[in-house]
Write an enzyme that holds these catalytic residues in place. Structure first.
Site, PDB file in Angstrom:
ATOM      1  N   ARG A  80       0.848  -1.205   0.000  1.00  0.00           N
ATOM      2  CA  ARG A  80       0.000   0.000   0.000  1.00  0.00           C
ATOM      3  C   ARG A  80       0.884   1.257   0.000  1.00  0.00           C
ATOM      4  O   ARG A  80       0.537   2.276  -0.589  1.00  0.00           O
ATOM      5  CB  ARG A  80      -0.962  -0.044   1.199  1.00  0.00           C
ATOM      6  CG  ARG A  80      -1.947   1.104   1.259  1.00  0.00           C
ATOM      7  CD  ARG A  80      -3.221   0.741   2.029  1.00  0.00           C
ATOM      8  NE  ARG A  80      -2.987  -0.002   3.250  1.00  0.00           N
ATOM      9  CZ  ARG A  80      -2.581   0.525   4.423  1.00  0.00           C
ATOM     10  NH1 ARG A  80      -2.366   1.817   4.527  1.00  0.00           N
ATOM     11  NH2 ARG A  80      -2.399  -0.248   5.472  1.00  0.00           N
ATOM     12  N   TYR A 133     -16.462  16.164 -14.943  1.00  0.00           N
ATOM     13  CA  TYR A 133     -16.968  14.793 -15.012  1.00  0.00           C
ATOM     14  C   TYR A 133     -18.095  14.636 -13.972  1.00  0.00           C
ATOM     15  O   TYR A 133     -17.911  15.020 -12.802  1.00  0.00           O
ATOM     16  CB  TYR A 133     -15.797  13.834 -14.737  1.00  0.00           C
ATOM     17  CG  TYR A 133     -16.218  12.411 -14.516  1.00  0.00           C
ATOM     18  CD1 TYR A 133     -16.921  11.715 -15.488  1.00  0.00           C
ATOM     19  CD2 TYR A 133     -15.920  11.753 -13.321  1.00  0.00           C
ATOM     20  CE1 TYR A 133     -17.315  10.411 -15.281  1.00  0.00           C
ATOM     21  CE2 TYR A 133     -16.304  10.441 -13.110  1.00  0.00           C
ATOM     22  CZ  TYR A 133     -17.010   9.787 -14.097  1.00  0.00           C
ATOM     23  OH  TYR A 133     -17.408   8.487 -13.895  1.00  0.00           O
ATOM     24  N   ASP A 205      -7.803  17.863 -14.362  1.00  0.00           N
ATOM     25  CA  ASP A 205      -8.106  16.505 -14.832  1.00  0.00           C
ATOM     26  C   ASP A 205      -7.839  16.467 -16.340  1.00  0.00           C
ATOM     27  O   ASP A 205      -8.579  17.055 -17.121  1.00  0.00           O
ATOM     28  CB  ASP A 205      -9.579  16.181 -14.516  1.00  0.00           C
ATOM     29  CG  ASP A 205      -9.957  14.755 -14.870  1.00  0.00           C
ATOM     30  OD1 ASP A 205      -9.352  14.187 -15.793  1.00  0.00           O
ATOM     31  OD2 ASP A 205     -10.899  14.217 -14.244  1.00  0.00           O
ATOM     32  N   LYS A 230      -8.998   5.308 -19.160  1.00  0.00           N
ATOM     33  CA  LYS A 230      -9.318   5.809 -20.488  1.00  0.00           C
ATOM     34  C   LYS A 230      -8.095   5.654 -21.421  1.00  0.00           C
ATOM     35  O   LYS A 230      -7.694   4.549 -21.681  1.00  0.00           O
ATOM     36  CB  LYS A 230      -9.816   7.256 -20.376  1.00  0.00           C
ATOM     37  CG  LYS A 230     -10.918   7.444 -19.302  1.00  0.00           C
ATOM     38  CD  LYS A 230     -12.148   6.661 -19.617  1.00  0.00           C
ATOM     39  CE  LYS A 230     -13.230   6.561 -18.577  1.00  0.00           C
ATOM     40  NZ  LYS A 230     -13.066   6.968 -17.229  1.00  0.00           N
TER      41      LYS A 230
HETATM   42  C1  PLP Z   1     -12.716  13.179 -17.050  1.00  0.00           C
HETATM   43  C2  PLP Z   1     -12.889  12.026 -16.113  1.00  0.00           C
HETATM   44  N1  PLP Z   1     -12.321  12.081 -14.898  1.00  0.00           N
HETATM   45  C3  PLP Z   1     -12.442  11.069 -14.017  1.00  0.00           C
HETATM   46  C4  PLP Z   1     -13.174   9.936 -14.315  1.00  0.00           C
HETATM   47  C5  PLP Z   1     -13.302   8.844 -13.304  1.00  0.00           C
HETATM   48  O1  PLP Z   1     -12.427   7.806 -13.624  1.00  0.00           O
HETATM   49  P1  PLP Z   1     -12.643   6.283 -13.178  1.00  0.00           P
HETATM   50  O2  PLP Z   1     -13.852   5.773 -13.882  1.00  0.00           O
HETATM   51  O3  PLP Z   1     -11.366   5.636 -13.601  1.00  0.00           O
HETATM   52  O4  PLP Z   1     -12.824   6.295 -11.696  1.00  0.00           O
HETATM   53  C6  PLP Z   1     -13.776   9.821 -15.571  1.00  0.00           C
HETATM   54  C7  PLP Z   1     -14.562   8.632 -15.917  1.00  0.00           C
HETATM   55  O5  PLP Z   1     -15.250   8.583 -16.911  1.00  0.00           O
HETATM   56  C8  PLP Z   1     -13.639  10.897 -16.496  1.00  0.00           C
HETATM   57  O6  PLP Z   1     -14.199  10.857 -17.702  1.00  0.00           O
END
Ligand code: PLP
Length: 414
Positions: A80, A133, A205, A230
Protein backbone atom coordinates in the site's frame (compact mmCIF):
# COMPACT_ATOMS: atom_id res chain seq x y z
CA UNK A 1 5.27 10.24 17.92
CA UNK A 2 8.28 8.33 16.60
CA UNK A 3 11.94 8.65 17.54
CA UNK A 4 12.45 11.79 15.48
CA UNK A 5 9.49 13.42 17.17
CA UNK A 6 7.40 13.27 14.01
CA UNK A 7 3.71 12.52 14.21
CA UNK A 8 3.86 9.01 12.80
CA UNK A 9 0.22 9.22 11.72
CA UNK A 10 1.48 11.61 9.01
CA UNK A 11 3.21 9.80 6.21
CA UNK A 12 5.22 6.96 7.64
CA UNK A 13 8.35 6.65 5.54
CA UNK A 14 6.97 8.68 2.60
CA UNK A 15 9.91 9.93 0.58
CA UNK A 16 10.10 13.17 -1.39
CA UNK A 17 11.83 11.86 -4.50
CA UNK A 18 11.73 13.44 -7.95
CA UNK A 19 11.79 11.01 -10.88
CA UNK A 20 15.08 11.17 -12.80
CA UNK A 21 14.96 11.38 -16.56
CA UNK A 22 17.61 9.38 -18.43
CA UNK A 23 19.18 9.41 -21.92
CA UNK A 24 17.94 5.80 -22.12
CA UNK A 25 14.34 7.05 -22.07
CA UNK A 26 14.86 9.20 -25.18
CA UNK A 27 14.14 12.89 -25.62
CA UNK A 28 10.84 12.75 -27.47
CA UNK A 29 7.48 11.59 -26.23
CA UNK A 30 7.17 8.80 -28.84
CA UNK A 31 10.33 7.25 -27.37
CA UNK A 32 9.50 8.04 -23.76
CA UNK A 33 6.17 6.18 -23.88
CA UNK A 34 8.14 3.02 -24.66
CA UNK A 35 11.10 3.40 -22.30
CA UNK A 36 10.43 5.99 -19.55
CA UNK A 37 10.67 4.65 -16.02
CA UNK A 38 11.70 1.17 -17.16
CA UNK A 39 14.96 -0.77 -17.07
CA UNK A 40 16.30 -4.19 -17.97
CA UNK A 41 15.67 -6.46 -14.97
CA UNK A 42 19.09 -6.58 -13.22
CA UNK A 43 18.47 -10.16 -12.05
CA UNK A 44 16.94 -11.86 -15.11
CA UNK A 45 17.89 -9.40 -17.90
CA UNK A 46 14.22 -9.50 -18.98
CA UNK A 47 13.30 -6.35 -20.91
CA UNK A 48 9.67 -6.32 -19.78
CA UNK A 49 8.82 -4.89 -16.35
CA UNK A 50 7.74 -7.76 -14.07
CA UNK A 51 4.55 -7.82 -12.06
CA UNK A 52 5.48 -7.93 -8.40
CA UNK A 53 2.43 -9.23 -6.57
CA UNK A 54 4.17 -9.36 -3.19
CA UNK A 55 2.26 -7.35 -0.59
CA UNK A 56 5.13 -7.54 1.90
CA UNK A 57 8.92 -7.54 1.67
CA UNK A 58 11.46 -9.31 3.95
CA UNK A 59 14.91 -8.07 5.05
CA UNK A 60 18.08 -9.61 6.54
CA UNK A 61 17.81 -7.52 9.69
CA UNK A 62 14.78 -6.00 11.44
CA UNK A 63 16.47 -2.59 11.37
CA UNK A 64 16.74 -2.72 7.56
CA UNK A 65 12.98 -3.20 7.35
CA UNK A 66 12.33 -0.37 9.82
CA UNK A 67 14.64 1.93 7.86
CA UNK A 68 12.50 1.43 4.78
CA UNK A 69 9.09 1.49 6.45
CA UNK A 70 9.67 4.27 8.96
CA UNK A 71 12.64 6.28 7.84
CA UNK A 72 12.21 6.64 4.08
CA UNK A 73 15.22 4.54 2.99
CA UNK A 74 14.85 3.30 -0.61
CA UNK A 75 13.06 -0.06 -0.85
CA UNK A 76 9.66 -1.62 -0.23
CA UNK A 77 8.01 -2.73 3.00
CA UNK A 78 4.28 -2.99 2.33
CA UNK A 79 2.54 -2.63 -1.03
CA UNK A 80 0.00 0.00 0.00
CA UNK A 81 2.96 2.31 0.71
CA UNK A 82 5.00 1.31 -2.32
CA UNK A 83 5.23 -1.47 -4.89
CA UNK A 84 7.90 -1.97 -7.60
CA UNK A 85 5.45 -2.40 -10.51
CA UNK A 86 3.31 0.54 -9.41
CA UNK A 87 6.47 2.61 -9.00
CA UNK A 88 7.51 1.88 -12.58
CA UNK A 89 4.12 3.11 -13.80
CA UNK A 90 4.46 6.19 -11.56
CA UNK A 91 7.85 7.06 -13.04
CA UNK A 92 6.57 6.62 -16.58
CA UNK A 93 3.48 8.81 -16.18
CA UNK A 94 5.41 11.47 -14.22
CA UNK A 95 7.87 11.83 -17.10
CA UNK A 96 5.12 11.89 -19.74
CA UNK A 97 3.18 14.62 -17.92
CA UNK A 98 6.39 16.60 -17.24
CA UNK A 99 5.94 16.30 -13.46
CA UNK A 100 8.47 15.39 -10.78
CA UNK A 101 6.58 12.44 -9.32
CA UNK A 102 3.30 10.52 -9.50
CA UNK A 103 0.97 8.16 -7.63
CA UNK A 104 -0.98 5.27 -9.13
CA UNK A 105 -4.56 4.90 -7.86
CA UNK A 106 -7.18 2.17 -8.13
CA UNK A 107 -9.44 4.45 -10.23
CA UNK A 108 -9.71 8.02 -11.46
CA UNK A 109 -12.27 8.69 -8.73
CA UNK A 110 -9.85 7.43 -6.05
CA UNK A 111 -7.24 9.88 -7.42
CA UNK A 112 -9.72 12.78 -7.37
CA UNK A 113 -11.22 12.02 -3.94
CA UNK A 114 -7.82 11.49 -2.31
CA UNK A 115 -6.42 14.71 -3.80
CA UNK A 116 -9.38 16.84 -2.71
CA UNK A 117 -9.41 15.31 0.78
CA UNK A 118 -5.68 15.99 1.16
CA UNK A 119 -6.08 19.74 0.81
CA UNK A 120 -9.59 20.62 1.99
CA UNK A 121 -10.72 21.24 5.58
CA UNK A 122 -14.29 21.96 6.74
CA UNK A 123 -15.29 25.47 5.56
CA UNK A 124 -12.82 25.51 2.65
CA UNK A 125 -14.08 26.22 -0.86
CA UNK A 126 -13.19 24.50 -4.11
CA UNK A 127 -13.90 26.26 -7.43
CA UNK A 128 -14.79 23.71 -10.11
CA UNK A 129 -15.67 23.87 -13.80
CA UNK A 130 -19.44 23.33 -14.14
CA UNK A 131 -18.67 20.93 -17.01
CA UNK A 132 -16.61 18.58 -14.84
CA UNK A 133 -16.97 14.79 -15.01
CA UNK A 134 -20.40 14.03 -13.43
CA UNK A 135 -18.75 11.64 -10.93
CA UNK A 136 -16.64 14.55 -9.61
CA UNK A 137 -19.76 16.70 -9.25
CA UNK A 138 -21.51 13.85 -7.42
CA UNK A 139 -18.56 13.33 -5.06
CA UNK A 140 -18.54 17.03 -4.19
CA UNK A 141 -22.30 17.47 -3.85
CA UNK A 142 -23.24 14.17 -2.21
CA UNK A 143 -20.27 13.49 0.05
CA UNK A 144 -17.78 16.32 0.44
CA UNK A 145 -20.52 18.88 1.18
CA UNK A 146 -21.47 16.75 4.21
CA UNK A 147 -17.88 17.11 5.43
CA UNK A 148 -18.02 20.89 5.07
CA UNK A 149 -16.05 21.24 1.80
CA UNK A 150 -17.90 23.84 -0.28
CA UNK A 151 -17.95 23.43 -4.09
CA UNK A 152 -18.56 26.45 -6.33
CA UNK A 153 -19.32 25.48 -9.92
CA UNK A 154 -18.45 28.02 -12.63
CA UNK A 155 -18.48 28.30 -16.40
CA UNK A 156 -14.70 28.24 -16.79
CA UNK A 157 -14.74 29.18 -20.49
CA UNK A 158 -14.50 32.77 -19.23
CA UNK A 159 -11.66 33.45 -16.79
CA UNK A 160 -13.69 36.27 -15.15
CA UNK A 161 -16.24 33.71 -13.88
CA UNK A 162 -13.47 31.79 -12.15
CA UNK A 163 -11.94 34.93 -10.67
CA UNK A 164 -15.33 36.07 -9.32
CA UNK A 165 -15.89 32.70 -7.60
CA UNK A 166 -12.56 32.82 -5.74
CA UNK A 167 -12.75 33.98 -2.13
CA UNK A 168 -10.46 33.96 0.91
CA UNK A 169 -11.80 30.48 1.67
CA UNK A 170 -10.82 29.02 -1.72
CA UNK A 171 -8.12 26.35 -1.39
CA UNK A 172 -8.43 24.46 -4.68
CA UNK A 173 -9.23 25.15 -8.31
CA UNK A 174 -10.36 22.01 -10.19
CA UNK A 175 -10.52 22.24 -13.98
CA UNK A 176 -10.86 19.92 -16.97
CA UNK A 177 -10.72 20.32 -20.72
CA UNK A 178 -11.78 19.39 -23.28
CA UNK A 179 -14.88 18.98 -21.13
CA UNK A 180 -17.37 16.17 -21.06
CA UNK A 181 -19.53 16.08 -23.21
CA UNK A 182 -19.49 19.38 -25.15
CA UNK A 183 -15.69 19.62 -25.48
CA UNK A 184 -15.36 23.20 -24.34
CA UNK A 185 -12.01 24.57 -23.18
CA UNK A 186 -10.59 26.73 -20.45
CA UNK A 187 -7.39 28.76 -20.77
CA UNK A 188 -4.98 26.66 -18.69
CA UNK A 189 -2.18 29.24 -18.70
CA UNK A 190 -4.49 32.08 -17.60
CA UNK A 191 -5.97 29.86 -14.87
CA UNK A 192 -2.46 28.91 -13.73
CA UNK A 193 -1.57 32.60 -13.33
CA UNK A 194 -4.83 33.27 -11.48
CA UNK A 195 -4.26 30.37 -9.08
CA UNK A 196 -0.72 31.57 -8.40
CA UNK A 197 -1.87 35.16 -7.75
CA UNK A 198 -4.43 33.94 -5.21
CA UNK A 199 -2.17 31.27 -3.66
CA UNK A 200 -4.57 28.45 -4.60
CA UNK A 201 -3.61 24.94 -5.68
CA UNK A 202 -4.59 24.28 -9.28
CA UNK A 203 -5.75 20.72 -9.98
CA UNK A 204 -6.37 19.68 -13.60
CA UNK A 205 -8.11 16.50 -14.83
CA UNK A 206 -6.31 15.77 -18.12
CA UNK A 207 -8.14 12.52 -18.90
CA UNK A 208 -9.83 13.71 -22.11
CA UNK A 209 -6.65 15.11 -23.69
CA UNK A 210 -4.02 12.56 -22.57
CA UNK A 211 -0.39 13.61 -21.99
CA UNK A 212 0.26 13.26 -25.72
CA UNK A 213 -2.13 16.10 -26.60
CA UNK A 214 -1.77 18.42 -23.60
CA UNK A 215 0.53 18.92 -20.58
CA UNK A 216 -1.25 21.18 -18.04
CA UNK A 217 1.75 21.28 -15.64
CA UNK A 218 3.67 23.16 -18.33
CA UNK A 219 0.89 25.79 -18.40
CA UNK A 220 0.84 26.32 -14.63
CA UNK A 221 -1.29 23.53 -13.11
CA UNK A 222 0.08 22.18 -9.82
CA UNK A 223 -1.49 18.72 -9.91
CA UNK A 224 -2.63 16.68 -12.92
CA UNK A 225 -5.13 13.85 -12.54
CA UNK A 226 -5.95 11.04 -14.94
CA UNK A 227 -8.54 8.37 -15.15
CA UNK A 228 -6.05 5.74 -16.34
CA UNK A 229 -9.10 3.69 -17.32
CA UNK A 230 -9.32 5.81 -20.49
CA UNK A 231 -6.49 6.65 -22.95
CA UNK A 232 -3.57 5.56 -20.75
CA UNK A 233 -4.88 2.00 -20.33
CA UNK A 234 -6.42 2.29 -23.78
CA UNK A 235 -7.95 -1.17 -24.12
CA UNK A 236 -11.06 -1.12 -21.85
CA UNK A 237 -9.43 -3.68 -19.56
CA UNK A 238 -7.97 -1.73 -16.65
CA UNK A 239 -9.50 0.57 -14.04
CA UNK A 240 -6.98 3.02 -12.62
CA UNK A 241 -6.10 6.58 -11.74
CA UNK A 242 -3.03 8.78 -11.46
CA UNK A 243 -1.88 12.00 -9.83
CA UNK A 244 1.18 13.75 -11.27
CA UNK A 245 2.80 16.66 -9.45
CA UNK A 246 5.96 17.87 -7.65
CA UNK A 247 7.90 15.60 -5.29
CA UNK A 248 6.66 17.77 -2.41
CA UNK A 249 2.95 17.54 -3.30
CA UNK A 250 3.34 13.86 -4.11
CA UNK A 251 4.46 13.21 -0.55
CA UNK A 252 1.43 15.16 0.80
CA UNK A 253 -1.08 13.27 -1.35
CA UNK A 254 0.66 9.93 -0.79
CA UNK A 255 0.24 10.41 2.95
CA UNK A 256 -3.54 10.43 2.41
CA UNK A 257 -3.43 7.71 -0.27
CA UNK A 258 -1.83 5.33 2.20
CA UNK A 259 -4.72 5.78 4.65
CA UNK A 260 -7.61 6.14 2.18
CA UNK A 261 -6.11 3.01 0.66
CA UNK A 262 -7.20 3.33 -2.98
CA UNK A 263 -3.80 2.64 -4.52
CA UNK A 264 -3.27 0.92 -7.87
CA UNK A 265 -2.81 -2.87 -7.94
CA UNK A 266 0.40 -4.31 -9.47
CA UNK A 267 -1.61 -5.96 -12.25
CA UNK A 268 -3.38 -2.70 -13.17
CA UNK A 269 0.01 -0.94 -13.11
CA UNK A 270 1.46 -3.55 -15.45
CA UNK A 271 -1.48 -3.37 -17.87
CA UNK A 272 -1.15 0.41 -17.92
CA UNK A 273 2.63 0.31 -18.52
CA UNK A 274 1.90 -1.99 -21.46
CA UNK A 275 -0.94 0.23 -22.69
CA UNK A 276 1.19 3.40 -22.54
CA UNK A 277 3.83 1.92 -24.85
CA UNK A 278 1.44 2.49 -27.78
CA UNK A 279 -0.12 5.70 -26.39
CA UNK A 280 1.53 8.04 -28.88
CA UNK A 281 0.62 5.84 -31.86
CA UNK A 282 -2.93 5.40 -30.60
CA UNK A 283 -3.42 9.12 -29.94
CA UNK A 284 -2.23 9.98 -33.46
CA UNK A 285 -4.93 7.66 -34.81
CA UNK A 286 -7.60 8.85 -32.33
CA UNK A 287 -6.84 12.48 -33.31
CA UNK A 288 -6.89 11.70 -37.03
CA UNK A 289 -10.10 9.63 -36.89
CA UNK A 290 -11.94 12.15 -34.73
CA UNK A 291 -10.95 15.03 -37.03
CA UNK A 292 -12.19 13.09 -40.10
CA UNK A 293 -15.48 12.14 -38.38
CA UNK A 294 -16.05 15.70 -37.15
CA UNK A 295 -15.55 17.07 -40.67
CA UNK A 296 -17.87 14.42 -42.14
CA UNK A 297 -20.54 15.12 -39.51
CA UNK A 298 -20.31 18.88 -39.98
CA UNK A 299 -21.27 18.46 -43.64
CA UNK A 300 -24.10 15.96 -43.06
CA UNK A 301 -27.65 17.33 -43.50
CA UNK A 302 -29.04 15.27 -40.60
CA UNK A 303 -26.47 16.62 -38.13
CA UNK A 304 -27.36 19.95 -36.52
CA UNK A 305 -24.34 20.67 -34.32
CA UNK A 306 -20.81 19.24 -34.03
CA UNK A 307 -18.51 19.79 -31.05
CA UNK A 308 -14.81 19.18 -31.74
CA UNK A 309 -11.91 21.50 -30.79
CA UNK A 310 -10.10 20.63 -34.03
CA UNK A 311 -12.83 22.22 -36.19
CA UNK A 312 -12.21 25.86 -37.18
CA UNK A 313 -15.92 26.40 -36.35
CA UNK A 314 -15.31 25.46 -32.67
CA UNK A 315 -15.61 28.76 -30.74
CA UNK A 316 -12.31 28.06 -28.92
CA UNK A 317 -10.33 26.59 -31.82
CA UNK A 318 -7.55 29.20 -31.43
CA UNK A 319 -7.16 28.35 -27.74
CA UNK A 320 -7.12 24.64 -28.63
CA UNK A 321 -4.26 25.34 -31.07
CA UNK A 322 -2.36 27.20 -28.34
CA UNK A 323 -2.55 24.57 -25.59
CA UNK A 324 -3.10 21.24 -27.40
CA UNK A 325 -0.76 19.31 -29.71
CA UNK A 326 -3.68 17.21 -31.01
CA UNK A 327 -7.41 17.71 -30.56
CA UNK A 328 -8.33 14.32 -29.10
CA UNK A 329 -10.58 11.39 -29.90
CA UNK A 330 -13.87 12.69 -28.50
CA UNK A 331 -16.52 14.11 -30.86
CA UNK A 332 -20.04 15.13 -29.83
CA UNK A 333 -22.92 16.02 -32.14
CA UNK A 334 -26.69 16.41 -32.35
CA UNK A 335 -28.63 14.31 -34.87
CA UNK A 336 -32.18 14.70 -36.19
CA UNK A 337 -34.63 16.73 -34.16
CA UNK A 338 -35.12 14.85 -30.90
CA UNK A 339 -33.65 12.50 -28.31
CA UNK A 340 -35.67 9.73 -30.02
CA UNK A 341 -33.68 10.40 -33.21
CA UNK A 342 -30.47 10.22 -31.15
CA UNK A 343 -31.59 6.87 -29.67
CA UNK A 344 -32.61 5.48 -33.08
CA UNK A 345 -29.25 6.56 -34.54
CA UNK A 346 -27.41 4.85 -31.69
CA UNK A 347 -29.38 1.61 -32.10
CA UNK A 348 -28.63 1.51 -35.83
CA UNK A 349 -24.83 1.59 -35.37
CA UNK A 350 -23.17 -1.67 -36.37
CA UNK A 351 -19.45 -1.28 -35.58
CA UNK A 352 -19.53 1.48 -32.96
CA UNK A 353 -20.55 0.02 -29.60
CA UNK A 354 -23.28 1.42 -27.36
CA UNK A 355 -21.29 1.66 -24.14
CA UNK A 356 -20.03 4.10 -21.53
CA UNK A 357 -16.37 5.06 -21.01
CA UNK A 358 -13.93 6.42 -23.59
CA UNK A 359 -10.35 6.44 -24.76
CA UNK A 360 -10.14 2.87 -25.88
CA UNK A 361 -9.14 1.23 -29.16
CA UNK A 362 -12.78 0.52 -30.03
CA UNK A 363 -15.26 3.31 -30.83
CA UNK A 364 -17.97 3.79 -28.19
CA UNK A 365 -21.09 5.96 -28.32
CA UNK A 366 -23.82 7.14 -25.98
CA UNK A 367 -26.88 9.34 -26.61
CA UNK A 368 -28.72 11.68 -24.25
CA UNK A 369 -32.27 10.59 -23.52
CA UNK A 370 -31.44 6.90 -23.87
CA UNK A 371 -28.05 6.29 -22.21
CA UNK A 372 -26.74 9.47 -20.58
CA UNK A 373 -28.02 12.50 -18.68
CA UNK A 374 -31.28 10.73 -17.79
CA UNK A 375 -30.99 12.33 -14.34
CA UNK A 376 -30.76 15.87 -15.80
CA UNK A 377 -33.82 18.09 -16.44
CA UNK A 378 -34.20 19.52 -19.96
CA UNK A 379 -33.20 22.91 -18.52
CA UNK A 380 -30.01 21.54 -16.96
CA UNK A 381 -29.09 19.84 -20.23
CA UNK A 382 -29.62 23.03 -22.26
CA UNK A 383 -27.48 24.97 -19.77
CA UNK A 384 -24.61 22.57 -20.45
CA UNK A 385 -25.13 22.78 -24.23
CA UNK A 386 -26.69 19.30 -24.48
CA UNK A 387 -29.42 19.74 -27.11
CA UNK A 388 -31.99 17.16 -28.40
CA UNK A 389 -30.46 14.22 -30.28
CA UNK A 390 -27.11 14.67 -28.50
CA UNK A 391 -24.55 11.88 -29.10
CA UNK A 392 -21.11 11.51 -27.50
CA UNK A 393 -18.64 9.47 -29.51
CA UNK A 394 -15.30 8.16 -28.33
CA UNK A 395 -13.49 7.53 -31.60
CA UNK A 396 -11.40 4.36 -31.56
CA UNK A 397 -8.45 3.42 -33.73
CA UNK A 398 -10.42 1.48 -36.37
CA UNK A 399 -10.18 2.41 -40.07
CA UNK A 400 -11.89 5.79 -40.37
CA UNK A 401 -13.63 4.79 -43.62
CA UNK A 402 -15.47 2.00 -41.75
CA UNK A 403 -16.47 4.41 -38.98
CA UNK A 404 -17.77 6.99 -41.46
CA UNK A 405 -19.76 4.30 -43.30
CA UNK A 406 -21.22 3.05 -40.01
CA UNK A 407 -22.32 6.56 -39.01
CA UNK A 408 -23.65 7.28 -42.51
CA UNK A 409 -25.82 4.14 -42.63
CA UNK A 410 -27.14 4.84 -39.10
CA UNK A 411 -28.00 8.45 -40.03
CA UNK A 412 -29.87 7.13 -43.09
CA UNK A 413 -32.21 5.26 -40.70
CA UNK A 414 -33.50 8.31 -38.83
C1 PLP B 1 -12.72 13.18 -17.05
C2 PLP B 1 -12.89 12.03 -16.11
N1 PLP B 1 -12.32 12.08 -14.90
C3 PLP B 1 -12.44 11.07 -14.02
C4 PLP B 1 -13.17 9.94 -14.31
C5 PLP B 1 -13.30 8.84 -13.30
O1 PLP B 1 -12.43 7.81 -13.62
P1 PLP B 1 -12.64 6.28 -13.18
O2 PLP B 1 -13.85 5.77 -13.88
O3 PLP B 1 -11.37 5.64 -13.60
O4 PLP B 1 -12.82 6.29 -11.70
C6 PLP B 1 -13.78 9.82 -15.57
C7 PLP B 1 -14.56 8.63 -15.92
O5 PLP B 1 -15.25 8.58 -16.91
C8 PLP B 1 -13.64 10.90 -16.50
O6 PLP B 1 -14.20 10.86 -17.70
Amino acid sequence: MNKEGEDSSKGIGIKKIAVKDSPAFGKRIGTKVVHAGEQVNPLTKGIVTSIDFSTTFAYERAQDWADVFYHGKPGYAYSRHGNPTRETFEKKIALLERGEAAIGFSSGMAAIATTFATYLCPGDEIVVTDRCYPGTRHLLNQYFKKWGFIPKFVDAREIENVQEAISKKTKLLHMECPTNPTLSLCDIEALGKLAKDFGIKFVFDNTFASPINQNPLVFGADIVIHSVTKYLGGHSDVLGGAVITSAEERAEIMNSAVYFGGVMSPFSAWLTIRGIKTLELRMQRHNENAQALAEFLEDHPKVREVFYPGLPSHPQHQLAKKQMRGFGGMVSFCVGKSDKDGGDFLNALQIIKRASSLGSVESLAQASGSMIYLEFSEEQKRALGINPGFVRLSTGIEDKADLIEDIDQALAKI
